[in-house]
Design an enzyme around this catalytic site. Sequence first.
Site, PDB file in Angstrom:
ATOM      1  N   LYS A  13       8.625  18.863  15.052  1.00  0.00           N
ATOM      2  CA  LYS A  13       9.340  18.252  16.184  1.00  0.00           C
ATOM      3  C   LYS A  13       8.379  17.465  17.075  1.00  0.00           C
ATOM      4  CE  LYS A  13      10.865  22.283  17.666  1.00  0.00           C
ATOM      5  NZ  LYS A  13      10.319  23.171  16.627  1.00  0.00           N
ATOM      6  N   ARG A  88      17.994  24.218  23.267  1.00  0.00           N
ATOM      7  CA  ARG A  88      17.933  25.002  22.026  1.00  0.00           C
ATOM      8  C   ARG A  88      18.785  26.268  22.070  1.00  0.00           C
ATOM      9  NH1 ARG A  88      11.836  26.442  20.543  1.00  0.00           N
ATOM     10  NH2 ARG A  88      11.222  24.645  21.745  1.00  0.00           N
ATOM     11  N   ARG A 127      -2.347  25.043  12.202  1.00  0.00           N
ATOM     12  CA  ARG A 127      -2.271  24.123  13.349  1.00  0.00           C
ATOM     13  C   ARG A 127      -3.372  24.442  14.361  1.00  0.00           C
ATOM     14  NH1 ARG A 127       3.153  23.541  16.710  1.00  0.00           N
ATOM     15  NH2 ARG A 127       2.947  25.789  16.938  1.00  0.00           N
ATOM     16  N   ARG A 160      -2.938  28.056  18.720  1.00  0.00           N
ATOM     17  CA  ARG A 160      -2.018  28.492  19.772  1.00  0.00           C
ATOM     18  C   ARG A 160      -1.855  30.008  19.709  1.00  0.00           C
ATOM     19  NH1 ARG A 160       3.300  24.717  19.932  1.00  0.00           N
ATOM     20  NH2 ARG A 160       4.362  26.722  19.977  1.00  0.00           N
ATOM     21  N   ARG A 171       9.710  34.108  16.586  1.00  0.00           N
ATOM     22  CA  ARG A 171      10.225  32.772  16.946  1.00  0.00           C
ATOM     23  C   ARG A 171      11.297  32.329  15.949  1.00  0.00           C
ATOM     24  NH1 ARG A 171       4.614  30.083  16.892  1.00  0.00           N
ATOM     25  NH2 ARG A 171       5.679  28.072  17.072  1.00  0.00           N
TER      26      ARG A 171
HETATM   27  P1  AP5 Z   1       4.471  20.381  15.134  1.00  0.00           P
HETATM   28  O1  AP5 Z   1       4.845  18.945  15.236  1.00  0.00           O
HETATM   29  O2  AP5 Z   1       3.547  20.944  16.168  1.00  0.00           O
HETATM   30  O3  AP5 Z   1       5.791  21.287  14.951  1.00  0.00           O
HETATM   31  P2  AP5 Z   1       6.884  21.743  15.990  1.00  0.00           P
HETATM   32  O4  AP5 Z   1       8.199  21.700  15.316  1.00  0.00           O
HETATM   33  O5  AP5 Z   1       6.738  20.975  17.281  1.00  0.00           O
HETATM   34  O6  AP5 Z   1       6.463  23.249  16.149  1.00  0.00           O
HETATM   35  P3  AP5 Z   1       6.350  24.213  17.417  1.00  0.00           P
HETATM   36  O7  AP5 Z   1       5.668  25.442  16.908  1.00  0.00           O
HETATM   37  O8  AP5 Z   1       5.698  23.518  18.586  1.00  0.00           O
HETATM   38  O9  AP5 Z   1       7.848  24.500  17.725  1.00  0.00           O
HETATM   39  P4  AP5 Z   1       8.400  25.697  18.522  1.00  0.00           P
HETATM   40  O10 AP5 Z   1       9.811  25.328  18.717  1.00  0.00           O
HETATM   41  O11 AP5 Z   1       8.139  27.017  17.896  1.00  0.00           O
HETATM   42  O12 AP5 Z   1       7.489  25.726  19.838  1.00  0.00           O
HETATM   43  P5  AP5 Z   1       7.624  24.982  21.254  1.00  0.00           P
HETATM   44  O13 AP5 Z   1       6.275  24.559  21.642  1.00  0.00           O
HETATM   45  O14 AP5 Z   1       8.717  24.002  21.283  1.00  0.00           O
HETATM   46  O15 AP5 Z   1       3.830  20.607  13.684  1.00  0.00           O
HETATM   47  C1  AP5 Z   1       3.330  21.876  13.299  1.00  0.00           C
HETATM   48  C2  AP5 Z   1       2.043  21.689  12.470  1.00  0.00           C
HETATM   49  O16 AP5 Z   1       2.388  21.075  11.233  1.00  0.00           O
HETATM   50  C3  AP5 Z   1       1.015  20.765  13.132  1.00  0.00           C
HETATM   51  O17 AP5 Z   1      -0.280  21.228  12.788  1.00  0.00           O
HETATM   52  C4  AP5 Z   1       1.277  19.387  12.499  1.00  0.00           C
HETATM   53  O18 AP5 Z   1       0.094  18.598  12.446  1.00  0.00           O
HETATM   54  C5  AP5 Z   1       1.758  19.780  11.108  1.00  0.00           C
HETATM   55  N1  AP5 Z   1       2.806  18.905  10.550  1.00  0.00           N
HETATM   56  C6  AP5 Z   1       3.817  18.289  11.209  1.00  0.00           C
HETATM   57  N2  AP5 Z   1       4.599  17.600  10.354  1.00  0.00           N
HETATM   58  C7  AP5 Z   1       4.077  17.800   9.103  1.00  0.00           C
HETATM   59  C8  AP5 Z   1       4.428  17.362   7.784  1.00  0.00           C
HETATM   60  N3  AP5 Z   1       5.505  16.571   7.592  1.00  0.00           N
HETATM   61  N4  AP5 Z   1       3.666  17.779   6.752  1.00  0.00           N
HETATM   62  C9  AP5 Z   1       2.584  18.583   6.942  1.00  0.00           C
HETATM   63  N5  AP5 Z   1       2.182  19.028   8.161  1.00  0.00           N
HETATM   64  C10 AP5 Z   1       2.916  18.652   9.224  1.00  0.00           C
HETATM   65  O19 AP5 Z   1       8.089  26.211  22.165  1.00  0.00           O
HETATM   66  C11 AP5 Z   1       7.203  27.305  22.373  1.00  0.00           C
HETATM   67  C12 AP5 Z   1       7.908  28.394  23.179  1.00  0.00           C
HETATM   68  O20 AP5 Z   1       8.342  27.850  24.441  1.00  0.00           O
HETATM   69  C13 AP5 Z   1       9.192  28.955  22.555  1.00  0.00           C
HETATM   70  O21 AP5 Z   1       8.911  29.969  21.613  1.00  0.00           O
HETATM   71  C14 AP5 Z   1       9.913  29.478  23.796  1.00  0.00           C
HETATM   72  O22 AP5 Z   1       9.348  30.680  24.228  1.00  0.00           O
HETATM   73  C15 AP5 Z   1       9.597  28.409  24.842  1.00  0.00           C
HETATM   74  N6  AP5 Z   1      10.598  27.323  24.898  1.00  0.00           N
HETATM   75  C16 AP5 Z   1      10.396  25.988  24.622  1.00  0.00           C
HETATM   76  N7  AP5 Z   1      11.533  25.302  24.785  1.00  0.00           N
HETATM   77  C17 AP5 Z   1      12.484  26.187  25.164  1.00  0.00           C
HETATM   78  C18 AP5 Z   1      13.865  26.087  25.468  1.00  0.00           C
HETATM   79  N8  AP5 Z   1      14.518  24.903  25.409  1.00  0.00           N
HETATM   80  N9  AP5 Z   1      14.535  27.208  25.812  1.00  0.00           N
HETATM   81  C19 AP5 Z   1      13.906  28.407  25.892  1.00  0.00           C
HETATM   82  N10 AP5 Z   1      12.596  28.592  25.615  1.00  0.00           N
HETATM   83  C20 AP5 Z   1      11.884  27.486  25.252  1.00  0.00           C
END
Ligand code: AP5
Length: 224
Positions: A13, A88, A127, A160, A171
Amino acid sequence: MIVVFLGPPGAGKGTQAKRLAARLGLPHVSTGDLLRSAVERGTPLGREAALYLDRGSLVPDETMLGLVGELLDRGDHARGVVLDGFPRTTPQAEAFDRLLSARGRAVGIVFLLDITEEDAVRRLTARVWCPKCGGVHNLVADPSVVEGICDSCGGPLEHRSDDVRHVIAARFEEYRRLTQPTLQYYRAAGKLLTVDAGRPIDDVTAEIDAAVDDSGKPGQAASR
Ligand code: AP5
């Protein structure tokens, strides 16, 4: 134009939302980045969020809606925004629609980045990110030029704290329990576009680019 990226942890994402935001000249807003920055700074929001992030649980809906509601009224978000990881839950999506409609705005397109849990875990355990600027790399798929150093700002890269196996599992459980039902909300509204995110980064970007024209509107290649 308001674009939303949803999908399980590690689906890409952040990677894809940043690319699309750069192409469209819109701000990229990651609610995960906002929360992590608040945790790093030790603000009241950060102290609350840390309790949830460390367990892999979602932060309460009211907190998230307060955070995003404030952003919507900022001048630099008037033309549009690319949202990464918000809304979400279904209550977040419903309340977000009400906030937008009160401002004469609406979500334009929602990308669901689809990936298997096995592939996602492989990505997350490789990552590294930069706490200074939020830059993200992958030790396998997208390494930094100098090992351990952020390409964007030269800061040190680290894993992270929620990218450990038992928190990744929590998660995913939250994703299945609370986010998957939200997909139906956007599917019913005809706004959801599913992209196979298990392919190389540039292939995923090409499909997203074909689905959104330069003004940020759904393009002709958008198939739901
Ligand atoms: P990356 O692009 O970082 O993936 P991502 O989908 O953004 O993964 P996240 O782990 O950040 O998502 P998440 O939803 O768990 O966490 P968030 O920070 O939003 O890519 C991942 C890795 O793969 C990277 O190393 C990248 O280089 C690599 N990659 C990417 N594309 C690739 C490909 N095509 N091929 C190979 N490699 C690839 O949220 C964290 C926490 O915040 C949540 O757990 C929750 O506690 C809280 N939170 C955030 N938003 C909310 C909300 N709306 N409501 C409630 N709690 C929330």
